[in-house]
Design an enzyme around this catalytic site. Structure first.
Site, short mmCIF file in Angstrom:
data_model
loop_
_atom_site.label_atom_id
_atom_site.label_comp_id
_atom_site.label_asym_id
_atom_site.label_seq_id
_atom_site.Cartn_x
_atom_site.Cartn_y
_atom_site.Cartn_z
N ASN A 160 1.56 -2.46 4.51
CA ASN A 160 1.92 -1.05 4.31
C ASN A 160 3.37 -0.95 3.89
OD1 ASN A 160 -0.63 -0.50 5.26
ND2 ASN A 160 0.03 0.08 7.31
N ILE A 161 3.67 -0.08 2.95
CA ILE A 161 5.05 0.07 2.45
C ILE A 161 6.00 0.50 3.56
CG2 ILE A 161 4.80 2.48 1.67
CD1 ILE A 161 6.58 0.05 -0.57
N LEU A 174 0.86 -1.18 0.00
CA LEU A 174 0.00 0.00 0.00
C LEU A 174 0.90 1.23 0.00
CD1 LEU A 174 -2.51 -1.35 2.68
CD2 LEU A 174 -2.74 -1.45 0.19
N ASN A 175 0.90 1.95 -1.12
CA ASN A 175 1.88 3.01 -1.35
C ASN A 175 1.19 4.35 -1.64
OD1 ASN A 175 4.53 4.07 -1.89
ND2 ASN A 175 4.10 3.91 -4.08
N GLY A 176 0.09 4.62 -0.94
CA GLY A 176 -0.69 5.83 -1.23
C GLY A 176 -0.32 7.03 -0.40
N LYS A 208 6.28 5.68 11.32
CA LYS A 208 5.28 6.75 11.24
C LYS A 208 5.85 8.09 11.69
CE LYS A 208 1.98 3.76 10.25
NZ LYS A 208 1.54 3.64 8.85
N HIS A 250 -7.31 2.48 2.50
CA HIS A 250 -6.87 1.28 1.76
C HIS A 250 -7.97 0.24 1.58
CE1 HIS A 250 -6.27 0.21 5.95
NE2 HIS A 250 -5.17 0.92 6.05
#
Length: 510
Positions: free
Chosen positions: A252-253, A115-117, A397, A224
């Site tokens: 997650n990336i 997931l690269n958003g 994060k 996502h």
């Protein structure tokens, strides 16, 4: 307004059925107004993009309609049931695949999806978060590619990598992945949907046209949970099914612990699997640092994901309880591809709506309707969790996470980070860095010319104007606080063990 009947004055009182009718009429009006506005936006779209925009608008209308019906979470807290004993499997009970031919077969059935958003703006970076440098000059994306390249070389396999981008990250990602052309790895990309932000008062889109780049603030990627339909619409689901791929591993990336795990793959595909598992969620032990993370619950006799956004305010503390909810979702998911195909074909996807409220600098209140990829668990057959070690969850994060992954706590090998054998405890230290001086990557790197030795660190709190020298060693519990107007410069070679440092401290060369 009053009327007289039989000489008596009587007021018109609205009956409960009138109230219900009023609400229904309001919903119909809101939906009709939204459709008009979406039609206006569609009319500004170039012909070659209209089909894509129409598909996205259809998805948004469904979400909006459900939002009007449910008003957000439809969960009844009192209906939460105790997790069944077999709901969560233990990773340590799983056997390792030993034969290289078996491993090659397992990998031939797998697709890896990242997931690269997300953007790196919260850490003061421009562009996709996946291109932030995390270790030895390598980015999240570099490490992911390195991991898969090593896996494919070791076992003679060809596991493809798929990146789900957003309109925020796609252009930059396309430029960056060109550098992997010389590497023997198949990379695919697709974009998640782009939905209009809604004015909280009028419930109408704030966008007036479809030129997203001209008004970026009017649009958002809807979480996502949009993965399923966007993956299908891209044609990639059909492609991988036609090639005999059976499962996708989604993560997650920015989770550097989310590597392909052969034990889990054997559980899903091996000859001794006890039952068909269409959806497997990796969960790990909840700590005080994870109290906001989603957790697994049994609800209406189905296993499902509970996110903090769905929790009634009066139950926030219950949700955060480590005793009540022992595990949290790592967002490492293993999902059967033909299960995705079936659920979408039957229109059975039922994702809980997350209402994300935002306020712009000009005071405008908007809402974003989002969904989570793990929330689909309840619509698949044979869903379960698997209890994995903390090493499978290593997200970045904040810069405090960056400190950990850049430190000697981890050893980098073939794109994977492994805890150093010299660390005496299996847990990672709790690190808190003050937002005002450390939250941006640039600030962080200026204040840490080299990352301290933290092999024996338990807890670090840093607050205020603090700068570290080179080759600093931190052990036990270390608290460093520079009050307003004060500055602390730790000299190179400093060793702090179970110390509190406060006030002014500057040692200058002369």
């Amino acid at each position: 307004m009053f009327g007289t009947i039989d000489g008596k004055i009587r007021s018109h009182q609205r009956s409960p059925s009138d109230t219900q009718a009023f609400k229904e009429r309001t919903k119909r009006d809101a939906l009709a107004d939204l459709q008009t506005e979406l039609g206006n936006i569609l009319s500004t779209t170039p012909e070659d993009q209209k089909q894509t925009i129409e598909k996205q608008q259809d998805g948004f209308k469904k979400l909006f309609e459900r939002f009007l019906e449910e008003g957000g979470s439809s969960l009844d807290w009192d209906k939460i049931q105790k997790l069944p004993n077999d709901a969560i499997k233990d990773y340590n009970d799983l056997p390792d695949p030993t034969e290289s031919e078996e491993i090659k077969y397992l990998l031939s059935r797998l697709v890896v999806i990242k997931l690269n958003g997300g953007l790196g703006t919260s850490m003061g970076c421009h562009g996709p978060k996946s291109v932030i440098t995390v270790r030895n000059g390598l980015t999240f994306l570099d490490l992911t590619v390195q991991q898969l390249e090593n896996l494919n070389k070791t076992y003679g396999s060809n596991v493809p990598l798929v990146l789900m981008n957003s309109f925020n990250t796609d252009d930059d990602t396309q430029k960056i992945i060109r550098k992997y052309k010389g590497i023997d790895i198949e990379i695919h990309t697709f974009n998640q949907s782009c939905y209009p932000r809604i004015n909280k008062e009028s419930l109408l889109p704030i966008a007036k046209h479809s030129r997203i780049n001209d008004d970026m603030e009017a649009w958002y990627p809807p979480g996502h949970g949009d993965f399923y339909e966007s993956f299908r619409n891209s044609g990639l689901l059909k492609l991988f099914l036609s090639r005999g791929r059976q499962y996708c591993f989604i993560s997650n990336i920015d989770n550097l612990g989310a590597t392909v795990d052969l034990r889990i793959l054997k559980l899903l595909l091996g000859p001794y699997k006890t039952a068909e598992i269409e959806f497997l969620m990796e969960v790990t032990d909840k700590t005080r640092a994870d109290v906001k993370g989603g957790t697994l619950i049994q609800y209406e006799n189905k296993l499902r994901l509970l996110e903090i956004a769905q929790v009634p305010k009066e139950h926030f503390e219950d949700f955060k309880s480590v005793k009540t909810f022992k595990y949290f979702n790592t967002n490492n998911l293993w999902i059967k591809l033909d299960g995705i195909h079936r659920v979408l074909r039957q229109d059975a996807l039922d994702l809980d709506i997350i209402v994300n409220n935002k306020t712009f600098e000009n005071g405008l209140n908007v809402i974003q309707l989002e969904t989570a990829v793990g929330a689909a668990m309840k619509t698949f057959n044979g869903s379960c969790g698997i209890h994995v070690s903390r090493s499978r969850f290593l997200p970045v994060k904040k810069t405090s996470d960056l400190l950990l992954v850049m430190s000697n706590l981890y050893i980098l090998r073939n794109g994977s980070l492994n805890m150093s054998p010299n660390r005496m405890f299996p847990t990672t230290p709790l690190v808190k860095l003050g937002d005002n001086h450390f939250s941006k990557v640039k600030q962080f790197l200026t204040r840490f010319p080299t990352i301290p030795d933290i092999l024996e660190l338990d807890h670090l709190t840093v607050s205020g104007d603090v700068t570290f020298g080179r080759n600093v060693t931190l052990k036990g519990t270390v608290i460093i606080i520079a009050n307003q107007g004060e500055r602390i410069d730790l000299p190179s070679g400093t060793i702090l063990e179970n110390k509190i440092v406060s006030g002014n401290l500057r040692i200058l060369d002369h």
